[in-house]
Enzyme design. Structure first.
Site, PDB file in Angstrom:
ATOM      1  N   LYS A  22       0.845  -1.209   0.000  1.00 40.56           N
ATOM      2  CA  LYS A  22       0.000   0.000   0.000  1.00 40.56           C
ATOM      3  C   LYS A  22       0.875   1.252   0.000  1.00 40.56           C
ATOM      4  CE  LYS A  22      -1.760   1.310   4.088  1.00 40.56           C
ATOM      5  NZ  LYS A  22      -1.390   2.677   4.521  1.00 40.56           N
ATOM      6  N   ASN A  23       1.896   1.253   0.878  1.00 39.64           N
ATOM      7  CA  ASN A  23       2.672   2.480   1.077  1.00 39.64           C
ATOM      8  C   ASN A  23       3.710   2.731  -0.003  1.00 39.64           C
ATOM      9  OD1 ASN A  23       1.096   2.908   3.273  1.00 39.64           O
ATOM     10  ND2 ASN A  23       2.649   2.364   4.793  1.00 39.64           N
ATOM     11  N   ARG A  92      -5.021  10.164   4.754  1.00 37.60           N
ATOM     12  CA  ARG A  92      -3.968  11.178   4.916  1.00 37.60           C
ATOM     13  C   ARG A  92      -3.010  11.176   3.728  1.00 37.60           C
ATOM     14  NH1 ARG A  92      -2.938  13.047   9.115  1.00 37.60           N
ATOM     15  NH2 ARG A  92      -0.763  13.300   8.613  1.00 37.60           N
ATOM     16  N   CYS A 116      -5.132  11.896  13.471  1.00 39.98           N
ATOM     17  CA  CYS A 116      -5.738  10.569  13.309  1.00 39.98           C
ATOM     18  C   CYS A 116      -5.532   9.829  14.625  1.00 39.98           C
ATOM     19  CB  CYS A 116      -5.132   9.823  12.133  1.00 39.98           C
ATOM     20  SG  CYS A 116      -3.612   8.996  12.490  1.00 39.98           S
ATOM     21  N   ARG A 121       0.141  13.994  13.700  1.00 38.08           N
ATOM     22  CA  ARG A 121       0.676  13.801  12.332  1.00 38.08           C
ATOM     23  C   ARG A 121       0.613  15.079  11.490  1.00 38.08           C
ATOM     24  NH1 ARG A 121      -1.353   8.157  10.070  1.00 38.08           N
ATOM     25  NH2 ARG A 121       0.446   8.415   8.716  1.00 38.08           N
ATOM     26  N   ASP A 305       4.961   0.236  12.104  1.00 38.20           N
ATOM     27  CA  ASP A 305       3.760  -0.415  11.549  1.00 38.20           C
ATOM     28  C   ASP A 305       3.680  -1.888  11.926  1.00 38.20           C
ATOM     29  OD1 ASP A 305       3.606   1.434   8.400  1.00 38.20           O
ATOM     30  OD2 ASP A 305       3.158   1.963  10.467  1.00 38.20           O
ATOM     31  N   VAL A 327       8.013   6.619  17.183  1.00 41.22           N
ATOM     32  CA  VAL A 327       7.661   7.341  15.955  1.00 41.22           C
ATOM     33  C   VAL A 327       6.367   8.134  16.105  1.00 41.22           C
ATOM     34  CG1 VAL A 327       7.112   7.078  13.499  1.00 41.22           C
ATOM     35  CG2 VAL A 327       8.899   5.663  14.531  1.00 41.22           C
ATOM     36  N   ARG A 397      -8.396  -1.006   4.829  1.00 38.34           N
ATOM     37  CA  ARG A 397      -7.547   0.030   4.229  1.00 38.34           C
ATOM     38  C   ARG A 397      -6.194  -0.539   3.824  1.00 38.34           C
ATOM     39  NH1 ARG A 397      -7.162   5.472   7.404  1.00 38.34           N
ATOM     40  NH2 ARG A 397      -5.885   5.717   5.568  1.00 38.34           N
TER      41      ARG A 397
END
Ligand code: EPZ
Length: 418
Positions: A22-23, A92, A116, A121, A305, A327, A397
């Protein structure tokens, strides 16, 4: 809204293919705005965020047709330049259109993403970097208004490494006049994959993957074809699924070369991880994991993550683990739900102290964000009895057909309408 029911206690066995990341896909989709013509992107994961990005691109006047895991994207000579709040607030990553719109259209009006579940963020680094490139930026009524006749190359040092901040500036600088040097840049593999995609389009980027990236601006870019690399976070999630159920899973298309830190940490827990070929990894475990301490870091450190997923595993460890989240400032939303399943976890500032227990009990739990949802799925797979996970739209998502993939591995899991 859907919910997922899991009857836990079943060791998972079998094979799973890891989908495109996804990223990595989101910034590459954004990069198509930089070049007129027909782009082709393959191995796209079928995810809600990808669909949402498609809605945004179409609203900008871009044609996007998706067939299976392949997208054809038609970019015209001009596109709209506005990304509205109702879209940006749901995802985002929409902020990734800011750099390309500014670079090619000379203007952009993009909603501020807002906070979020995992933290405030902000995007101050994105905006500072674009101003350093010569953009005139103002914030009005919750929107970023940006203008630039032609961005000018410069040297810019991020105050902190930011993945999408680095990606926005890579895209903007690709069409700037002259050389840009980004210092303290993010080193994530997804940044490297964006840089490789931009170079296929004619950009001149060197140093991606290190904290100093040099971009020599060009006058225009050409459309290109891209293949989305497999998702290192999805792969890590399935590794934990094998470990937490004491099963054995063969991961196909596993990007283990980007997973040195999570693989090392899981091995410390006593998980067997064997690299069988360039992209096949066998993961197995028997008995409760060993307790370990972990601190999340920007790449190549242990990824934030994967923090929630590892916490689910460590909830069943022999001994006490300390998890430090460096983070994001609020990425322990899954703790309360894991505690409701019998985990013994205490949050102390940026750390969570996890006292391993011998069993978890199924319970109704609430997903709050993407990776917290994954953590609850993993805990449900190991828990005795039935776990009911609400608000699974968070899960959709970032995980492609997760209940289908887990069912094929033997999990007793189903999705029902709430
Ligand atoms: C990317 O988010 C990922 N999203 C996130 O994945 C991931 O958790 C994160 O990088 C860290 O690896 C995408 O790539 C679409 P950051 P991003 O900017 O770029 C602060 C998932 O689960 N910061 O690297 O938004 C920020 O608040 C998602 O797939 C500023 O202060 O993260 C955070 O504390 C969740 N100012 C830290 O930096 C800025 O301008 C790192 O954030 C930008 C960031």
């Amino acid at each position: 809204m859907d919910k997922i029911l899991i009857e836990g206690g079943v060791p998972l066995y079998g094979e799973v293919r890891i989908s495109g990341a996804k990223n990595a896909a989101l910034p590459i989709l954004a990069s198509t705005l930089l070049a007129q013509g027909t782009h082709k992107i393959r191995n796209l994961p079928r995810l809600r965020d990808i669909e949402t990005f498609g809605v945004l691109l179409r609203q900008l006047g871009v044609g996007m047709e998706v067939c299976g895991d392949t997208a054809r994207i038609e970019v015209g000579p001009r596109t709209d330049h506005r990304a509205p709040y109702d879209l940006v607030r749901t995802m985002r990553a929409s902020v990734l259109v800011l750099g390309p719109l500014l670079a090619r259209m000379g203007r952009a009006v993009v909603s501020l993403p807002g906070g979020c579940a995992i933290g405030s963020r902000p995007i101050d680094q994105h905006l500072k970097g674009l101003e350093a490139l010569g953009a005139r930026i103002s914030l009005r009524h919750g929107y970023v208004y940006a203008r630039a006749s032609r961005l000018q190359g410069t040297t810019f040092c991020f105050d902190i490494p930011t993945v999408t901040g680095t990606e926005n500036l890579l895209m903007a600088a690709s069409l700037a006049k002259g050389r840009t040097v980004l210092q303290n840049a993010a080193c994530e593999p997804e940044v490297v994959q964006l840089a490789e995609a931009l170079n296929r389009m004619g950009a001149r980027i060197h140093g991606a993957g290190t904290d100093v990236i040099t971009i020599d601006g060009v006058d225009y870019l050409e459309p290109a074809e891209h293949w989305i690399e497999a998702d290192r976070i999805e792969a890590g999630t399935y590794m934990v699924a094998a470990a937490i159920t004491c099963g054995e899973i063969l991961l196909r298309d596993c990007p283990h070369r980007f997973m040195e830190a999570p693989i090392r940490k899981l091995r410390e827990c006593g998980v067997q991880i064997e690299l069988e070929s360039d992209a096949t990894v066998r993961v197995s475990a028997s008995g409760r994991p060993k307790a370990v301490d972990v601190t999340t870091q920007p790449y190549p450190g242990f990824p934030t993550d994967m923090q929630a997923q590892l916490m689910a595993l460590l909830s069943l460890a022999r001994g006490t683990s300390v998890i430090r989240e460096t983070v994001f400032e609020n990425r322990f939303m899954h703790v309360g739900e894991l505690v409701r399943m019998g985990a013994r976890i205490e949050v102390q500032g940026a750390s969570a102290v996890v006292k391993g227990v011998s069993r978890l009990a199924g319970a109704p739990v609430m997903a709050t964000d993407l990776r917290a949802s994954a953590s609850l799925i993993l805990a449900g797979l190991a828990a005795e009895g039935v776990t009911e996970i609400l608000r699974v739209y968070h899960l959709d998502r970032g995980y492609e057909r997760i209940e289908e993939k887990l069912s094929r591995l033997g999990a007793r899991i189903q999705r029902v309408k709430e």
